[in-house]
Write an enzyme that holds these catalytic residues in place. Structure first.
Site, PDB file in Angstrom:
ATOM      1  CD  GLU A 149      55.590 -15.289  20.054  1.00 33.22           C
ATOM      2  OE1 GLU A 149      56.347 -16.121  20.579  1.00 33.22           O
ATOM      3  OE2 GLU A 149      55.975 -14.164  19.710  1.00 33.22           O
TER       4      GLU A 149
ATOM      5  NE  ARG B  42      55.571 -23.693  21.315  1.00 33.52           N
ATOM      6  CZ  ARG B  42      56.339 -22.762  20.806  1.00 33.52           C
ATOM      7  NH1 ARG B  42      56.232 -22.420  19.536  1.00 33.52           N
ATOM      8  NH2 ARG B  42      57.220 -22.139  21.567  1.00 33.52           N
TER       9      ARG B  42
ATOM     10  N   GLY C  10      69.485 -36.080  17.108  1.00 31.94           N
ATOM     11  CA  GLY C  10      69.341 -37.214  16.201  1.00 31.94           C
ATOM     12  C   GLY C  10      68.954 -36.794  14.785  1.00 31.94           C
TER      13      GLY C  10
ATOM     14  CD  GLU D 144      52.169 -10.878  10.651  1.00 33.41           C
ATOM     15  OE1 GLU D 144      52.033 -11.613   9.662  1.00 33.41           O
ATOM     16  OE2 GLU D 144      52.169  -9.639  10.606  1.00 33.41           O
TER      17      GLU D 144
ATOM     18  CD  GLU E  92      65.727 -25.634  18.251  1.00 36.44           C
ATOM     19  OE1 GLU E  92      65.150 -24.584  18.554  1.00 36.44           O
ATOM     20  OE2 GLU E  92      65.180 -26.751  18.299  1.00 36.44           O
TER      21      GLU E  92
ATOM     22  NE  ARG F 135      73.188 -41.099  10.131  1.00 35.45           N
ATOM     23  CZ  ARG F 135      73.044 -42.408  10.120  1.00 35.45           C
ATOM     24  NH1 ARG F 135      71.987 -42.954   9.541  1.00 35.45           N
ATOM     25  NH2 ARG F 135      73.939 -43.177  10.685  1.00 35.45           N
TER      26      ARG F 135
ATOM     27  CB  ALA G 164      62.037 -20.063  24.122  1.00 36.66           C
TER      28      ALA G 164
END
Length: 182
Positions: free
Chosen positions: A142, A64, A115, A140, A119, A37, A76
């Site tokens: 972002e 992203r 899966g 910095e 998080e 896993r 978020a």
């Protein structure tokens, strides 16, 4: 024993980064066979459904890298070590939007990608918003653009795949459900 539990008998740390770490565990399956896993460990995060006095949803657009595109999301951010989710939610709301909230309500916690990652995101609803006089600085690395949209506009952004992540799609559904009940 938990239903369908997989017992780890060996764990190999592959990578430790600023945000995540990756390990590979050898496990015993419920049928007694062995498997591997790959697991990403993440410190957890918060997300905020921020609603203006006009009933609009506060969103941020940002690039992203993992998707190689910009998407529109609810505010978020990552939990800092030992930080309570409500504190993180207030900080991220201020940093990303320039808003504070007189009313911050915990909604629920959910797994983002069970899966392969541990998080979890703690979801809050922020209402009775006010503008922060001295806005907190973004991280910095972002860069975000603020927007406020109606539920109908948010639904259109989902259709156009500009809202593309699960937490924000959930926020749109939640708002639509709550606003239609009133």
């Amino acid at each position: 024993m938990k239903k369908f539990e997989e017992k780890s008998f060996r764990s190999n740390s592959i990578f430790k980064g600023k945000v995540i770490s990756l390990k590979v565990d050898d496990v015993i399956l419920p049928n007694g066979k062995e498997a591997k896993r790959e697991i990403i460990n993440h410190p957890g995060a918060v997300a905020i459904i921020a609603i203006t006095k006009e009933g609009k949803l506060v969103l941020v657009e940002q690039y992203r890298k993992a998707l190689e595109r910009s998407i529109i999301e609810i505010p978020a951010g990552k939990l800092e070590p030992g930080e309570k989710p409500e504190i993180t939610a207030r900080r991220e709301l201020e940093e990303e939007t320039g808003y504070g909230a007189h009313q911050l309500t915990y909604l629920q916690t959910f797994a983002t990608s069970p899966g392969f990652a541990d998080e979890i995101v703690h979801l809050f609803v922020a209402q009775d918003l006010y503008k922060i006089e001295e806005k907190a600085d973004l991280d910095e690395d972002e860069f975000v653009e603020l927007m406020e949209v109606t539920v109908e506009e948010a639904e259109q952004l989902v259709q156009e795949q500009k809202i593309y992540d699960a937490k924000t799609a959930f926020a749109v559904l939640w708002m639509k459900s709550c606003l239609t009940k009133k």
